[in-house]
Design an enzyme around this catalytic site. Structure first.
Site, PDB file in Angstrom:
ATOM      1  N   ALA A 197       0.832  -1.201   0.000  1.00 18.51           N
ATOM      2  CA  ALA A 197       0.000   0.000   0.000  1.00 18.51           C
ATOM      3  C   ALA A 197       0.863   1.246   0.000  1.00 18.51           C
ATOM      4  O   ALA A 197       2.046   1.213   0.349  1.00 18.51           O
ATOM      5  CB  ALA A 197      -0.921  -0.002   1.227  1.00 18.51           C
ATOM      6  N   ASP A 198       0.252   2.329  -0.409  1.00 16.98           N
ATOM      7  CA  ASP A 198       0.923   3.624  -0.357  1.00 16.98           C
ATOM      8  C   ASP A 198      -0.129   4.700  -0.150  1.00 16.98           C
ATOM      9  O   ASP A 198      -1.313   4.498  -0.434  1.00 16.98           O
ATOM     10  CB  ASP A 198       1.710   3.906  -1.634  1.00 16.98           C
ATOM     11  CG  ASP A 198       2.674   5.072  -1.448  1.00 16.98           C
ATOM     12  OD1 ASP A 198       3.746   4.853  -0.845  1.00 16.98           O
ATOM     13  OD2 ASP A 198       2.345   6.205  -1.862  1.00 16.98           O
ATOM     14  N   GLN A 199       0.328   5.839   0.357  1.00 19.42           N
ATOM     15  CA  GLN A 199      -0.570   6.964   0.590  1.00 19.42           C
ATOM     16  C   GLN A 199       0.124   8.259   0.213  1.00 19.42           C
ATOM     17  O   GLN A 199       1.309   8.445   0.501  1.00 19.42           O
ATOM     18  CB  GLN A 199      -0.988   7.018   2.063  1.00 19.42           C
ATOM     19  CG  GLN A 199      -2.004   8.116   2.378  1.00 19.42           C
ATOM     20  CD  GLN A 199      -2.352   8.141   3.847  1.00 19.42           C
ATOM     21  OE1 GLN A 199      -1.515   8.472   4.678  1.00 19.42           O
ATOM     22  NE2 GLN A 199      -3.583   7.779   4.179  1.00 19.42           N
TER      23      GLN A 199
END
Length: 198
Positions: free
Chosen positions: A74-76
């Site tokens: 995941a990334d944000q």
């Protein structure tokens, strides 16, 4: 039981996934996010697209190292008025960033990607709008002193699940998205693949 690997060094993502009761291992892919995002920025990619691309890049690295596992990465990203904000490098940069966000609405874009043996099986992305209340400079200083350097691991610098919630005026969007993992879509995918049912 299929082996599940969380390809993220994030404590928040680890806690979210652990809270589901699923068994998994956590690894930290060695990805230079700044270097990986620069070509995207030059090409005019939006913050949400960058989050998706970085999640996929992390998944790819981890899947190469763990070809038999189902990898979740995941990334944000944080966007304010069309500008991409990065994690603050030090407390001075954190102070400047919080003052820039003060009294304004910014957007968090969280993306997740799942791979096995280098093949992309699932991707999802979600966004949330966060409005910080107007924060005085002296209050920012006291907050950062209380929060400590661990706050630098959060792109927003407030960590909704901690004392930083006191900086926030409103949240529009999913709680899990704010914490950096579109958890409900991910769980739907995992159930379809034999994980996550009781």
């Amino acid at each position: 039981m299929k082996e599940l690997v969380l390809a993220s060094g994030s404590k928040a993502r680890k806690a979210l996934l652990a809270g589901t009761g699923l068994a998994f291992r956590q690894v930290s892919p060695d990805l230079d996010e700044m270097a990986a995002s620069e070509p995207l920025l030059r090409a005019g990619a939006g913050a949400g697209d960058i989050a998706s691309t970085l999640a996929l890049a992390k998944a790819t690295l981890a899947s190469e190292a763990e070809p038999k596992a189902l990898v979740v990465a995941a990334d944000q990203t944080l966007e304010l008025d069309g500008l991409l904000f990065r994690k603050a490098e030090d407390m001075d940069a954190a102070r400047q960033q919080l003052l820039e966000l003060s009294g304004k609405t910014h957007h968090l874009h969280s993306a997740v990607a799942c791979m096995r043996a280098g093949k992309t099986l699932f991707e999802a992305r979600d966004s949330a709008a966060i409005t910080l209340r107007a924060i005085r400079a002296d209050e920012v200083g006291r907050y950062l002193a209380a929060a400590g350097p661990q706050i630098l691991s959060s792109v927003g610098l407030y960590q909704l699940e901690g004392p930083g919630i006191r900086l926030i005026e409103s949240v529009e969007g999913d709680y899990f998205t704010v914490l950096g993992l579109p958890l409900l879509p991910l769980l739907g995918f995992l159930r379809e693949n034999g994980l996550g049912t009781f």
